[in-house]
Write a protein that holds these residues in place. Structure first.
Motif, short mmCIF file in Angstrom:
data_model
loop_
_atom_site.label_atom_id
_atom_site.label_comp_id
_atom_site.label_asym_id
_atom_site.label_seq_id
_atom_site.Cartn_x
_atom_site.Cartn_y
_atom_site.Cartn_z
N ASP A 15 42.86 -13.80 0.15
CA ASP A 15 43.72 -12.72 -0.31
C ASP A 15 43.89 -11.63 0.74
O ASP A 15 44.90 -10.92 0.75
N THR A 16 42.91 -11.45 1.60
CA THR A 16 42.97 -10.41 2.62
C THR A 16 43.08 -11.06 4.00
O THR A 16 42.13 -11.69 4.47
N PRO A 17 44.23 -10.92 4.67
CA PRO A 17 44.37 -11.51 6.00
C PRO A 17 43.36 -10.91 6.97
O PRO A 17 43.00 -9.73 6.88
N ALA A 18 42.89 -11.73 7.89
CA ALA A 18 42.06 -11.21 8.98
C ALA A 18 42.88 -10.26 9.84
O ALA A 18 42.39 -9.22 10.29
N ILE A 19 44.13 -10.63 10.09
CA ILE A 19 45.06 -9.82 10.88
C ILE A 19 46.38 -9.77 10.15
O ILE A 19 46.85 -10.79 9.63
N LEU A 63 47.37 -4.82 20.00
CA LEU A 63 47.87 -4.25 18.75
C LEU A 63 47.12 -4.84 17.56
O LEU A 63 46.75 -4.14 16.62
N MET A 64 46.87 -6.15 17.61
CA MET A 64 46.12 -6.80 16.54
C MET A 64 44.73 -6.19 16.38
O MET A 64 44.23 -6.01 15.27
N LEU A 65 44.10 -5.85 17.52
CA LEU A 65 42.72 -5.38 17.50
C LEU A 65 42.60 -3.87 17.37
O LEU A 65 41.48 -3.34 17.33
N GLY A 66 43.72 -3.17 17.31
CA GLY A 66 43.66 -1.72 17.20
C GLY A 66 43.39 -1.01 18.51
O GLY A 66 43.14 0.20 18.52
N LEU A 67 43.44 -1.74 19.62
CA LEU A 67 43.27 -1.13 20.93
C LEU A 67 44.51 -0.34 21.33
O LEU A 67 44.45 0.55 22.17
N LEU A 77 43.42 -4.91 10.22
CA LEU A 77 42.32 -5.84 10.42
C LEU A 77 41.51 -5.90 9.15
O LEU A 77 40.99 -4.87 8.69
N PHE A 78 41.41 -7.09 8.55
CA PHE A 78 40.67 -7.26 7.31
C PHE A 78 41.06 -6.20 6.28
O PHE A 78 40.23 -5.66 5.56
N ALA A 82 44.25 -1.10 11.79
CA ALA A 82 43.51 -1.66 12.92
C ALA A 82 42.86 -0.58 13.77
O ALA A 82 41.73 -0.74 14.26
N HIS A 83 43.54 0.55 13.98
CA HIS A 83 42.98 1.60 14.84
C HIS A 83 41.83 2.33 14.16
O HIS A 83 41.08 3.05 14.83
N GLN A 84 41.64 2.13 12.85
CA GLN A 84 40.54 2.76 12.13
C GLN A 84 39.40 1.78 11.84
O GLN A 84 38.35 2.18 11.32
N PHE A 85 39.58 0.53 12.18
CA PHE A 85 38.58 -0.49 11.87
C PHE A 85 37.32 -0.22 12.69
O PHE A 85 37.36 -0.09 13.91
#
Length: 258
Positions: A15-19, A63-67, A77-78, A82-85
């Protein structure tokens, strides 16, 4: 390779995408590097990202990793922006040319030990923590090199040490940016065999790779990029499509029979 299994310590749900990227655009200047990108990576998928040089692949990964933060759209992310993960142990990121790094005069075991720091801080590791470290070394086939300095390793061996560090952190998502640059052919084959084993264990793999043959042989889904998405779907459909030719701006067949 031994049938040794690392068990993720987090519950993945479909239900929750990794990305998840929704209408993402980003540019370093006024010219967009990527634009209108929407995709979702489910837990347990094995994704290959391909495209010509300068197509925005590494930017997409950041962008995927929030960098990097999108100029427009949303990156998660999850399920978290992403920038707050901040649960970094769930992600193992091996940057481009990491296998060529020779700056660390420390042992392989010390590198892998770093994977436990998000769980225990910089204090003393417990016996259970060291067991996780040793299991990670076993999983990547580096137990015999545990006390060897990283500076003495080949490119392929260094790559395995970095993967072991991510496994010691109990990573659920492994992200690679052209990980086989500078790695000998035999080590490349062993590297992809290892990724197959980790994927079979349920770890999500996202791979940027210039070796199209490796991507089409191992990844189950391909994202083809040149600023915008030219393809996102099953590998077999990608091989039969004209997406690569469109992305590279050529009518020449790029993928051969082998």
């Amino acid at each position: 390779m031994e049938e040794l299994r690392m068990t993720p310590h987090h519950d993945n749900t479909a239900d929750t995408p990794a990305i998840e990227l929704a209408d993402v655009a980003f540019g370093y200047t006024a010219t967009p590097v990527v634009e209108d990108i929407s995709l979702a990576v489910s837990p347990g998928e094995y994704i290959g990202v391909v495209g010509p040089n300068g197509s925005g692949k590494s930017t997409l990964m950041k962008l995927m990793l929030g960098l990097l933060r999108p100029d427009r759209g949303r990156a998660r992310l999850f399920g978290v922006p992403a920038h707050q993960f901040d649960t970094g142990s769930r992600i193992g990121y091996v940057a481009q040319h990491a296998s060529a790094s020779k700056e660390m005069p420390i042992t392989v075991r010390e590198v892998v030990k770093m994977g436990r720091f998000p769980h225990v801080g910089f204090g003393q590791l417990s016996a259970d923590d060291w067991a996780v470290v040793d299991e990670a070394l076993d999983t990547v086939g580096m137990s015999a090199f545990a006390d060897r300095r990283v500076t003495e390793l080949s490119g392929g061996q260094r790559q395995r040490a970095f993967i072991a560090r991510a496994l010691a952190g109990e990573a659920e998502l492994l992200v690679f940016d052209e990980p086989t640059v500078g790695v000998d052919i035999e080590s490349v084959a062993a590297f992809y065999d290892l990724l197959d084993v980790l994927h079979d264990d349920g770890i999500t793999v996202v791979l940027i790779e210039h070796d199209l043959g490796a991507v089409t042989e191992h990844a189950e889904r391909v994202i083809c990029l040149n600023r915008e998405l030219h393809f996102d779907g099953p590998t077999a459909e990608f091989v039969d499509s004209d997406a690569l030719a469109r992305a590279f701006g050529t009518t020449t067949a790029v993928l051969g029979d082998d």
